[in-house]
Design an enzyme around this catalytic site. Structure first.
Site, PDB file in Angstrom:
ATOM      1  N   TYR A 287       0.844  -1.194   0.000  1.00 34.13           N
ATOM      2  CA  TYR A 287       0.000   0.000   0.000  1.00 34.13           C
ATOM      3  C   TYR A 287       0.879   1.244   0.000  1.00 34.13           C
ATOM      4  CZ  TYR A 287      -3.996  -2.964   1.293  1.00 34.13           C
ATOM      5  OH  TYR A 287      -4.997  -3.914   1.315  1.00 34.13           O
TER       6      TYR A 287
ATOM      7  N   HIS B 225      -2.010 -12.025   0.692  1.00 32.74           N
ATOM      8  CA  HIS B 225      -2.784 -10.967   0.029  1.00 32.74           C
ATOM      9  C   HIS B 225      -3.622 -11.504  -1.122  1.00 32.74           C
ATOM     10  CE1 HIS B 225      -2.556  -6.328  -0.535  1.00 32.74           C
ATOM     11  NE2 HIS B 225      -3.766  -6.777  -0.729  1.00 32.74           N
TER      12      HIS B 225
ATOM     13  N   SER C 227     -13.675  -3.120   1.644  1.00 33.03           N
ATOM     14  CA  SER C 227     -14.618  -2.377   0.794  1.00 33.03           C
ATOM     15  C   SER C 227     -16.058  -2.627   1.223  1.00 33.03           C
ATOM     16  CB  SER C 227     -14.431  -2.751  -0.683  1.00 33.03           C
ATOM     17  OG  SER C 227     -13.147  -2.411  -1.132  1.00 33.03           O
ATOM     18  N   PRO C 228     -16.372  -2.515   2.524  1.00 29.56           N
ATOM     19  CA  PRO C 228     -17.714  -2.850   3.011  1.00 29.56           C
ATOM     20  C   PRO C 228     -18.791  -1.864   2.578  1.00 29.56           C
ATOM     21  CG  PRO C 228     -16.437  -1.847   4.768  1.00 29.56           C
ATOM     22  CD  PRO C 228     -15.487  -2.065   3.621  1.00 29.56           C
TER      23      PRO C 228
ATOM     24  N   GLY D  29     -16.959   3.243  -0.741  1.00 24.57           N
ATOM     25  CA  GLY D  29     -17.546   4.515  -0.323  1.00 24.57           C
ATOM     26  C   GLY D  29     -18.844   4.854  -1.008  1.00 24.57           C
ATOM     27  N   PHE D  30     -19.207   4.104  -2.044  1.00 23.55           N
ATOM     28  CA  PHE D  30     -20.425   4.441  -2.792  1.00 23.55           C
ATOM     29  C   PHE D  30     -21.675   4.383  -1.920  1.00 23.55           C
ATOM     30  CE2 PHE D  30     -24.085   3.443  -5.428  1.00 23.55           C
ATOM     31  CZ  PHE D  30     -24.011   4.438  -6.388  1.00 23.55           C
TER      32      PHE D  30
END
Length: 326
Positions: A56, A132, A210-211, A215-216
């Protein structure tokens, strides 16, 4: 914040902090001092579980995220848990965005990776060490054998697999018990729900990345959003196109209605939806804003009944949605 247990005995805050966005994939990397301040603020707000990875970073500084996490958490290391990852690099030479992923879980690579992560994180052990991505060239048993060695050596205490499947998970667990899988999971990405009975059977937790569909599901994005095409992967995510905004209106409206009923926000409902399904699910939303950290932490207090969850799932099953980044 309340806590949850991943696997047999790894107790973490009910919501963890995904740290990737401080330096990777969500815009120009943050200034280091501000990132450190926010990481320490997260701990003050009750977060005890911080997720990072050796990749990252940026082409100029590929390991910066671990360095920031290590610097920020060093004064409180005994009060927090850190997960990081091995076995993946980005193909920076391809010219493609997002960068293609290249798996590498050879034992010698893992050994090199763990030493680098320990050094950058300013710690003598890693609490949860994730593969990963699965490396198709290296058997699950071989990777798990290295993990067992690292546990015996005290360099890690628990391990997991990101984007795991049933066959790989079962084979790995026969050699060294897996504590958690870290898979993409949200209202818009439910394809791993078929793995849930296996997780129950094996005693493995789910760390959901990505829960909120990157962010959508916060409901804060509309048509005409402009993202930096060099630094922000959302510029290439299908759920953020103008057409997708129209396709997803029913979903956003559903979230908004339920949020009003529960005196919560759409973001909190999207997190509560998964947390109320199973006690072994721990979402790790990322953010660069203190107010969003507070908001996300508040999702741990939002309760949805079994009937409400069933009604939500029924609606999601029959709802038009756009594609979502995978």
């Amino acid at each position: 914040m309340n806590t949850r247990v991943l696997g047999k005995d790894l107790e973490v805050s009910a919501i963890g902090l995904g740290c990737m966005g401080f330096s990777h994939a969500y815009g120009v990397p943050m200034e280091g001092r501000e990132a450190v301040r926010l990481l320490r603020r997260a701990a003050e707000l009750g977060y005890t579980f911080f997720d990072t990875a050796e990749v990252y970073g940026t082409p100029e500084d590929p390991h910066i995220n671990e360095q920031l996490v290590g610097e920020a958490l060093k004064p409180i290391r005994q009060k927090v848990l850190i997960s990081t990852k091995f076995g993946l690099r980005f193909d920076l030479e391809s010219g493609k965005i997002p960068y293609p992923l290249v798996p590498d879980s050879r034992p010698e690579t893992i050994r090199k990776s763990v030493e680098g992560s320990l050094r950058r994180l300013n710690t003598d052990h890693i609490d949860l060490y994730f593969q990963h991505r699965i490396d198709p060239k290296i058997p699950a048993e071989e990777v798990a054998g290295v993990m067992a060695e690292l546990i015996r050596e005290g360099k890690i205490t628990h391990w997991g697999v990101s984007e795991a499947n049933e066959e790989y998970l079962r084979r790995a667990c026969r050699v060294c018990q897996v504590t958690a899988v870290q898979n993409r999971y949200s209202m818009m990405a439910r394809y791993y729900e078929g793995l849930f009975p296996v997780l129950e059977e094996l005693g493995v937790g789910l760390v959901a990345f990505s829960p909120m569909a990157n962010g959508f599901l916060t409901g804060k994005y509309g048509k005409g959003e402009l993202f930096d095409r060099k630094y922000d992967y959302r510029a290439f995510m299908p759920q953020f196109t103008d057409r997708a905004i129209d396709q997803n209106q029913e979903l956003l409206s559903l979230l908004n209605r339920l949020a009003k009923q529960k005196n919560a926000t759409s973001a909190q409902i999207s997190l509560a939806w998964m947390m109320c399904k199973h006690s072994w699910i721990v979402p790790i939303p990322g953010t660069r804003k203190e107010e969003r950290m507070k908001e996300n932490a508040g999702a741990a207090d939002v309760q949805l009944t079994k009937q409400e969850l069933e009604k939500l799932d029924e609606a999601l099953d029959h709802m038009e949605m756009s594609s979502v980044y995978q």
